[in-house]
Motif scaffolding. Structure first.
Motif, PDB file in Angstrom:
ATOM      1  N   SER A 315       0.697  -1.338  -0.047  1.00 13.67           N
ATOM      2  CA  SER A 315      -0.185   0.097  -0.026  1.00 13.67           C
ATOM      3  C   SER A 315       0.873   1.084  -0.040  1.00 13.67           C
ATOM      4  O   SER A 315       2.104   1.277   0.466  1.00 13.67           O
ATOM      5  CB  SER A 315      -0.950   0.230   1.216  1.00 13.67           C
ATOM      6  N   HIS A 316       0.373   2.406  -0.841  1.00 16.14           N
ATOM      7  CA  HIS A 316       0.891   3.503  -0.780  1.00 16.14           C
ATOM      8  C   HIS A 316       1.078   4.434   0.625  1.00 16.14           C
ATOM      9  O   HIS A 316      -0.050   4.611   1.040  1.00 16.14           O
ATOM     10  CB  HIS A 316       0.618   4.452  -1.849  1.00 16.14           C
ATOM     11  N   HIS A 317       2.177   4.594   1.209  1.00 15.31           N
ATOM     12  CA  HIS A 317       2.175   4.938   2.505  1.00 15.31           C
ATOM     13  C   HIS A 317       2.321   6.867   2.598  1.00 15.31           C
ATOM     14  O   HIS A 317       1.538   7.333   3.349  1.00 15.31           O
ATOM     15  CB  HIS A 317       3.329   4.699   3.483  1.00 15.31           C
ATOM     16  N   ALA A 318       3.033   7.173   1.715  1.00 17.01           N
ATOM     17  CA  ALA A 318       3.124   8.535   1.561  1.00 17.01           C
ATOM     18  C   ALA A 318       3.985   9.178   0.519  1.00 17.01           C
ATOM     19  O   ALA A 318       4.822   8.215  -0.114  1.00 17.01           O
ATOM     20  CB  ALA A 318       4.147   9.046   2.891  1.00 17.01           C
ATOM     21  N   ARG A 319       3.972  10.441   0.165  1.00 19.14           N
ATOM     22  CA  ARG A 319       5.005  10.883  -1.030  1.00 19.14           C
ATOM     23  C   ARG A 319       5.724  11.956  -0.212  1.00 19.14           C
ATOM     24  O   ARG A 319       5.168  13.035   0.414  1.00 19.14           O
ATOM     25  CB  ARG A 319       4.143  11.517  -2.031  1.00 19.14           C
ATOM     26  N   VAL A 320       7.106  11.979  -0.328  1.00 19.59           N
ATOM     27  CA  VAL A 320       7.837  12.939   0.379  1.00 19.59           C
ATOM     28  C   VAL A 320       8.771  13.734  -0.562  1.00 19.59           C
ATOM     29  O   VAL A 320       9.134  13.029  -1.623  1.00 19.59           O
ATOM     30  CB  VAL A 320       9.050  12.057   1.299  1.00 19.59           C
ATOM     31  N   GLU A 321       8.775  15.205  -0.191  1.00 14.61           N
ATOM     32  CA  GLU A 321       9.463  15.868  -1.132  1.00 14.61           C
ATOM     33  C   GLU A 321      11.125  16.120  -0.689  1.00 14.61           C
ATOM     34  O   GLU A 321      11.018  16.606   0.788  1.00 14.61           O
ATOM     35  CB  GLU A 321       8.766  17.248  -1.012  1.00 14.61           C
ATOM     36  N   VAL A 359      21.734  13.617   5.792  1.00 16.27           N
ATOM     37  CA  VAL A 359      20.855  12.915   6.349  1.00 16.27           C
ATOM     38  C   VAL A 359      19.620  13.850   6.661  1.00 16.27           C
ATOM     39  O   VAL A 359      19.965  15.053   7.408  1.00 16.27           O
ATOM     40  CB  VAL A 359      21.397  12.309   7.329  1.00 16.27           C
ATOM     41  N   THR A 360      18.648  13.674   6.426  1.00 17.13           N
ATOM     42  CA  THR A 360      17.348  14.449   6.655  1.00 17.13           C
ATOM     43  C   THR A 360      16.267  13.593   7.544  1.00 17.13           C
ATOM     44  O   THR A 360      16.107  12.379   7.434  1.00 17.13           O
ATOM     45  CB  THR A 360      16.666  14.806   5.320  1.00 17.13           C
ATOM     46  N   LEU A 361      15.596  14.204   8.516  1.00 14.47           N
ATOM     47  CA  LEU A 361      14.305  13.719   9.251  1.00 14.47           C
ATOM     48  C   LEU A 361      13.210  14.414   8.612  1.00 14.47           C
ATOM     49  O   LEU A 361      13.304  15.755   8.616  1.00 14.47           O
ATOM     50  CB  LEU A 361      14.482  14.146  10.855  1.00 14.47           C
ATOM     51  N   TYR A 362      12.191  13.662   8.084  1.00 13.40           N
ATOM     52  CA  TYR A 362      10.991  14.016   7.634  1.00 13.40           C
ATOM     53  C   TYR A 362       9.744  13.871   8.283  1.00 13.40           C
ATOM     54  O   TYR A 362       9.513  12.470   8.647  1.00 13.40           O
ATOM     55  CB  TYR A 362      11.017  13.569   6.129  1.00 13.40           C
ATOM     56  N   ASP A 363       8.988  14.525   8.555  1.00 14.88           N
ATOM     57  CA  ASP A 363       7.697  14.373   9.318  1.00 14.88           C
ATOM     58  C   ASP A 363       6.672  14.022   8.403  1.00 14.88           C
ATOM     59  O   ASP A 363       6.081  14.902   7.597  1.00 14.88           O
ATOM     60  CB  ASP A 363       7.277  15.517  10.322  1.00 14.88           C
ATOM     61  N   VAL A 364       6.303  12.795   8.231  1.00 20.52           N
ATOM     62  CA  VAL A 364       5.177  12.288   7.063  1.00 20.52           C
ATOM     63  C   VAL A 364       3.792  13.151   7.597  1.00 20.52           C
ATOM     64  O   VAL A 364       3.097  13.461   6.475  1.00 20.52           O
ATOM     65  CB  VAL A 364       4.887  10.837   7.229  1.00 20.52           C
ATOM     66  N   LYS A 365       3.384  13.018   8.549  1.00 19.37           N
ATOM     67  CA  LYS A 365       2.021  13.610   9.142  1.00 19.37           C
ATOM     68  C   LYS A 365       2.109  15.164   8.717  1.00 19.37           C
ATOM     69  O   LYS A 365       1.175  15.574   8.241  1.00 19.37           O
ATOM     70  CB  LYS A 365       1.618  13.175  10.371  1.00 19.37           C
ATOM     71  N   GLU A 366       2.973  16.014   9.267  1.00 23.16           N
ATOM     72  CA  GLU A 366       3.053  17.394   8.927  1.00 23.16           C
ATOM     73  C   GLU A 366       3.470  17.826   7.458  1.00 23.16           C
ATOM     74  O   GLU A 366       3.608  18.945   7.241  1.00 23.16           O
ATOM     75  CB  GLU A 366       3.924  18.040  10.077  1.00 23.16           C
ATOM     76  N   LYS A 367       4.150  16.680   6.850  1.00 22.75           N
ATOM     77  CA  LYS A 367       4.788  16.924   5.583  1.00 22.75           C
ATOM     78  C   LYS A 367       5.740  18.008   5.451  1.00 22.75           C
ATOM     79  O   LYS A 367       5.580  18.896   4.719  1.00 22.75           O
ATOM     80  CB  LYS A 367       3.574  17.184   4.678  1.00 22.75           C
ATOM     81  N   ARG A 368       6.841  18.058   6.185  1.00 23.74           N
ATOM     82  CA  ARG A 368       7.831  18.750   6.340  1.00 23.74           C
ATOM     83  C   ARG A 368       9.112  18.196   6.763  1.00 23.74           C
ATOM     84  O   ARG A 368       8.980  17.143   7.412  1.00 23.74           O
ATOM     85  CB  ARG A 368       7.451  19.870   7.202  1.00 23.74           C
ATOM     86  N   THR A 369      10.083  18.943   6.486  1.00 20.09           N
ATOM     87  CA  THR A 369      11.453  18.421   6.687  1.00 20.09           C
ATOM     88  C   THR A 369      11.788  19.051   8.438  1.00 20.09           C
ATOM     89  O   THR A 369      11.516  20.098   8.489  1.00 20.09           O
ATOM     90  CB  THR A 369      12.573  19.095   6.058  1.00 20.09           C
TER      91      THR A 369
END
Length: 429
Positions: A315-321, A359-369
């Motif tokens: 299943s598709h979980h998220a799309r990250v920029e 190395v980047t930390l990305y919040d999937v719920k808030e859709k931000r780095t």
């Protein structure tokens, strides 16, 4: 009333020790027998590892290597990067498990090392005999036995001597380096009548519980391609590979290995594999669920999860920029990767590794780095790995284990170089 260390019950003592850095825990083992028992029990070692933060380690890609070292990037809010260890030129890093680092020695044997305890041990060599070369394809904990094991992919050399019934004498075969497909004979006579033998792909299992390697045998389905497997991703006691010689490159199926039953099977790739080449797909453990990141159209990274593992449905979980710090490679996505997801933290935060070593930390719920961490100081085109400090001993039953910066003996140091640990800590006693 003054209380001494003897007045601490075992639960309180354990709660104190589990919060200390590795150097302090190792020194506490010398206080008394009671403290040593508390700090060496299997339950304490497991609990201690769970409390340690997850880090990303950076190491150089072999083809552009300049110095032999591993850097450590903390993910717990401490911005920066520091050296974890330096190692000899003949050692090549391949993976980690429970705080143990796995190195290959010139494609002949393997070394495990624990930077926290400063111990290391070497597995018995599989090459040049009985194998021409050997590579690790999995480093995992065998849960029923508690042993750490290495699944090896190797090219086995068949016996050189054979009996010629027409002449009634023993003769010797000439080896060729071309691997032999499973459904073809491993030997044949060339036009000059000389017997030629080809190597066969096999799997071996090395274990910290025994000094003897165990052969799993050749595997059906190999077709002679050279898609050497990386270390598989262990989720729920099963190793997973996107690329493996069994499946080949850009295959609609990926390969799995059950570490308990020691059986292989194929399962469907993420749907992104229909449009994205497999070198742009990376598997990772998303808090106990198998997940995959697929780099398609820049600058977006698609995250897939295998929520229905038994039904093998993705299943598709998220799309990250991806952040602006990740530069587009000069040769484009066809020849390089832009970035990939490597781990998941609490709160639905993904750890991303992007080209150039960022190395980047990305919040999937808030859709931000959330944060972009500084890359390693000495890395050009680096690779990544995951590391969590532990007190698991780097020891192999029946073989010597060496503490300190010099592994094993002066003879082995001359052979492949010493392992020098970070100067931030002193050697524990």
């Amino acid at each position: 009333m003054t209380l001494g260390t003897d007045d601490l019950n075992d639960d309180v003592l354990t709660e104190i020790l589990v919060r200390l850095p590795p150097r302090s825990v190792l020194r506490s083992r010398a206080v008394c027998k009671r403290w040593r028992h508390a700090a060496t029990s299997a339950s304490f070692v497991a609990a201690y590892s769970l409390r340690r933060p997850l880090d990303v380690i950076l190491y150089p890609r072999r083809r552009c290597i300049r110095e032999y070292a591993i850097d450590r990037v903390p993910l717990d809010g401490v911005d920066g990067c520091r050296r974890l260890l330096d190692h000899g030129a003949r050692l090549e890093y391949f993976g980690s498990c429970d705080g143990l680092l796995l190195f290959s020695v010139a494609k002949e044997s393997f070394v495990i090392c624990n930077p926290a305890t400063r111990q290391c041990a070497r597995f018995p060599a599989l090459a040049p005999t009985p194998c021409m070369w050997v590579l690790p394809s999995g480093f995992y904990l065998h849960r029923p036995s508690g042993e750490h094991r290495v699944l090896c992919f190797a090219m086995e050399i068949p016996p050189r001597q054979y009996y010629d019934s027409t002449e009634g004498v023993y003769k010797y075969k000439r080896h060729v380096h071309d691997p032999c497909p499973y459904d073809e004979p491993s030997s044949y006579d060339d036009e000059d009548g000389e017997r030629i033998v080809r190597c066969r792909p096999v799997h071996y299992v090395l274990s910290t519980g025994t000094a003897q390697p165990r052969r799993l045998g050749p595997f059906a389905g190999f077709r002679g391609n050279h898609a050497f497997p990386p270390c598989g991703v262990d989720v729920g006691g099963t190793l997973h590979w996107v690329r493996h010689p069994w499946t080949g490159t850009n295959s609609p199926a990926m390969l799995t290995f059950d570490t308990v039953s020691e059986t292989f099977r194929k399962m469907p790739m993420p749907p992104a594999a229909a449009t994205v080449p497999d070198h742009l797909i990376n598997l990772f453990d998303m808090r106990g669920t198998l997940a995959a990141s697929a780099m398609g159209e820049w600058p977006y990274l698609d995250i897939w999860s295998l929520d229905d593992y038994a039904g093998e449905r993705w299943s598709h979980h998220a799309r990250v920029e991806l952040p602006a710090a990740a530069k587009v490679p000069a040769y484009g996505v066809k020849y390089n990767y832009y970035g990939e997801a490597v781990a998941a933290l609490e709160g639905d935060v993904l750890v991303l590794f992007t080209v150039g070593g960022w190395v980047t930390l990305y919040d999937v719920k808030e859709k931000r780095t959330v944060r972009v961490l500084r890359r390693g100081d000495n890395r050009h085109d680096p690779c990544w790995g995951l590391y969590r400090e532990s007190l698991v001993p780097a020891a192999i039953d029946g073989l010597p284990c060496s503490p300190g910066a010099v592994p094993f003996s002066d003879k082995l140091v001359a052979e492949f170089g010493a392992i020098n640990y970070s100067s931030d800590d002193t050697t524990p006693t």
